[in-house]
Design an enzyme around this catalytic site. Structure first.
Site, PDB file in Angstrom:
ATOM      1  N   GLU A  95      33.391 126.770 -56.109  1.00 44.86           N
ATOM      2  CA  GLU A  95      32.885 126.721 -54.614  1.00 44.86           C
ATOM      3  C   GLU A  95      33.703 126.845 -53.663  1.00 44.86           C
ATOM      4  OE1 GLU A  95      29.876 125.872 -53.395  1.00 44.86           O
ATOM      5  OE2 GLU A  95      28.710 125.123 -55.103  1.00 44.86           O
ATOM      6  N   HIS A 139      26.351 128.225 -45.127  1.00 48.98           N
ATOM      7  CA  HIS A 139      24.993 127.799 -44.717  1.00 48.98           C
ATOM      8  C   HIS A 139      24.826 128.084 -43.232  1.00 48.98           C
ATOM      9  CE1 HIS A 139      24.514 124.349 -48.060  1.00 48.98           C
ATOM     10  NE2 HIS A 139      24.869 125.539 -48.527  1.00 48.98           N
ATOM     11  N   ASP A 197      21.964 131.008 -56.233  1.00 51.31           N
ATOM     12  CA  ASP A 197      21.058 130.929 -55.101  1.00 51.31           C
ATOM     13  C   ASP A 197      21.742 130.624 -53.650  1.00 51.31           C
ATOM     14  OD1 ASP A 197      21.813 128.357 -56.154  1.00 51.31           O
ATOM     15  OD2 ASP A 197      20.467 127.225 -54.901  1.00 51.31           O
ATOM     16  N   ASP A 248      29.507 130.977 -50.166  1.00 46.61           N
ATOM     17  CA  ASP A 248      28.743 130.237 -50.712  1.00 46.61           C
ATOM     18  C   ASP A 248      27.753 130.702 -51.733  1.00 46.61           C
ATOM     19  OD1 ASP A 248      28.273 127.631 -52.100  1.00 46.61           O
ATOM     20  OD2 ASP A 248      26.965 126.818 -50.020  1.00 46.61           O
ATOM     21  N   HIS A 286      26.924 129.213 -58.730  1.00 44.98           N
ATOM     22  CA  HIS A 286      25.368 129.147 -58.352  1.00 44.98           C
ATOM     23  C   HIS A 286      25.073 130.574 -57.990  1.00 44.98           C
ATOM     24  CE1 HIS A 286      25.531 128.259 -54.196  1.00 44.98           C
ATOM     25  NE2 HIS A 286      26.251 127.213 -54.468  1.00 44.98           N
ATOM     26  N   GLU A 317      20.982 125.605 -57.106  1.00 46.24           N
ATOM     27  CA  GLU A 317      22.084 124.522 -56.978  1.00 46.24           C
ATOM     28  C   GLU A 317      21.818 123.952 -55.426  1.00 46.24           C
ATOM     29  OE1 GLU A 317      25.948 123.211 -54.977  1.00 46.24           O
ATOM     30  OE2 GLU A 317      24.758 124.595 -54.458  1.00 46.24           O
ATOM     31  N   GLU A 318      21.599 124.542 -54.634  1.00 46.46           N
ATOM     32  CA  GLU A 318      21.312 124.389 -53.322  1.00 46.46           C
ATOM     33  C   GLU A 318      20.262 123.599 -52.970  1.00 46.46           C
ATOM     34  OE1 GLU A 318      23.647 125.069 -50.864  1.00 46.46           O
ATOM     35  OE2 GLU A 318      24.438 126.797 -51.310  1.00 46.46           O
TER      36      GLU A 318
END
Length: 390
Positions: free
Chosen positions: A168, A362, A78, A108, A76, A140-141
């Site tokens: 991931e 994150h 984003d 990530d 992903h 995705e997030e």
């Protein structure tokens, strides 16, 4: 460009989910087109974001040019926000320190995308009997809401795939299962009144609190009674309320309260059945109490996002292949969700394996160790070479 150069370019795009990812996606498309590959996009309704899918056809033998079968490399584009986080460096400028590369999305999961793009020229030169596909998604997030448009298009185009690796961050270890995620919005509508005339109102916040406590009760029951799967760090289904908003003044009975809740279900547990118990409580227990106070009271529950759980059998060819290439035989299951369950849902056997530690995702000062990217490159080369045989 090598992996580091690609990662530097990708991190520089602020693809926080609230933003468009088109600048990043078109940069990737342009690079692939220069190498003779023709990607296609699957946009969101507003056409402000896009998934990218590209096929590197088979290059050898009677199957040269074949675009069916083979392996998908999925990631992903984003990232989560950096708002309010204390970063020591510019989060959108790749920075090297102590053997790691820092930047939002480095772990990530732009590191995996960067490695896949850096290895593309090598893939094109390998005498492969089967294709390699690149699948890069948006949003995705915020609940895996972008990939379904791409997967729908894959089905419409009749594209058949043997397996998928979702990159991931797993520290390049094999993950064969994860929980599903299901996110809902609830609006509780009551009637406003001056707080000195409480019986004339229907307090949306107080009734919302009853529903929120019921959700907590359901969660406590799963924790106490299961079902359980001890291979997960959190071995039971969880349910939480994570946002709430309501009320306009301290002396006014609120007529609206809005909150969001989620549950993360173990594979094999029906997400529909879990949600049904919430809606049943709202409909049969809570709403009648509200309508005694205010006949027009109502409760509106809508789906925000959802992605199914993943559980890939050891007997699947993709599991055996990735275990052979990594040398990792341990069975791992994780509580966080990925897009892997969506691929599996349309019949593509999928595992999760990528560079970096999910514990670094994150957070401020997110990073990926350079050694992890090198391991990822080695894995991808081996994966490409494995497609040289039928």
């Amino acid at each position: 460009m090598n992996t580091r150069e690609w990662l530097e370019a990708l991190v520089a795009f602020d693809t926080t989910s609230r933003n468009s990812n088109l600048e990043l996606i078109t940069t990737v498309r342009d690079s692939l087109e220069k190498q003779g590959i023709t990607p296609w996009f699957a946009h969101n309704k507003e056409r402000t974001k896009a998934n990218l899918f590209a096929t590197l056809p088979a290059t050898a033998g009677p199957e040269a040019g074949n675009t069916q079968g083979g392996i998908v490399l999925s990631g992903h584009t984003d990232v989560v926000p950096v708002d309010g986080q204390d970063w020591a460096t510019d989060p959108f400028k790749l920075t090297e320190k102590d053997g790691s590369l820092y930047g939002r999305g480095s772990c990530d999961m732009k590191g995996f995308i960067a490695a896949s793009l850096a290895l593309t020229p090598e893939f094109l030169q390998m005498p492969r009997l089967r294709p390699i596909h690149l699948a890069f998604s948006y949003d995705e997030e915020i609940g895996c809401v972008g990939a379904p448009a791409m997967l729908e298009e894959i089905q419409k185009r009749g594209i058949k795939v043997d397996g998928c690796v979702v990159g991931e961050p797993t520290s390049m270890q094999v993950v064969v299962a994860h929980k599903g995620i299901n996110v809902f919005n609830c609006k509780v509508h009551g009637r406003s009144a001056h707080s000195s005339l409480t019986p004339q109102g229907c307090n949306a916040i107080e009734h919302s609190a009853r529903l929120i406590c019921a959700i907590r009760d359901f969660a406590d029951a799963y924790k106490a009674k299961g079902p359980y799967d001890q291979l997960y760090d959190v071995p039971f289904t969880t349910m939480t309320t994570n946002q709430i908003r309501g009320g306009i003044a301290i002396n006014t009975i609120p007529d609206l309260c809005e909150f969001t809740y989620e549950f993360r279900n173990l594979p094999g547990m029906s997400a529909k059945e879990i949600q049904a118990q919430v809606e049943r409580y709202a409909r049969e227990e809570l709403l009648p109490k509200m309508q005694k106070e205010y006949p027009d009271a109502r409760i509106d529950i809508s789906t925000i996002a959802g992605s199914p759980a993943l559980e890939t059998a050891e007997q699947e060819a993709i599991t055996a292949l990735v275990r052979a290439l990594t040398g990792d035989r341990e069975q791992r299951k994780v509580a966080y969700a990925t897009e892997a369950g969506l691929f599996q849902q349309i019949g593509i056997p999928t595992i999760v394996c990528g560079p970096g530690d999910i514990g670094n995702a994150h957070k401020p000062n997110e990073y990926v160790p350079i050694a992890q990217l090198e391991r990822c490159e080695d894995f991808l080369r081996k994966l490409g070479r494995s497609l040289q045989t039928a």
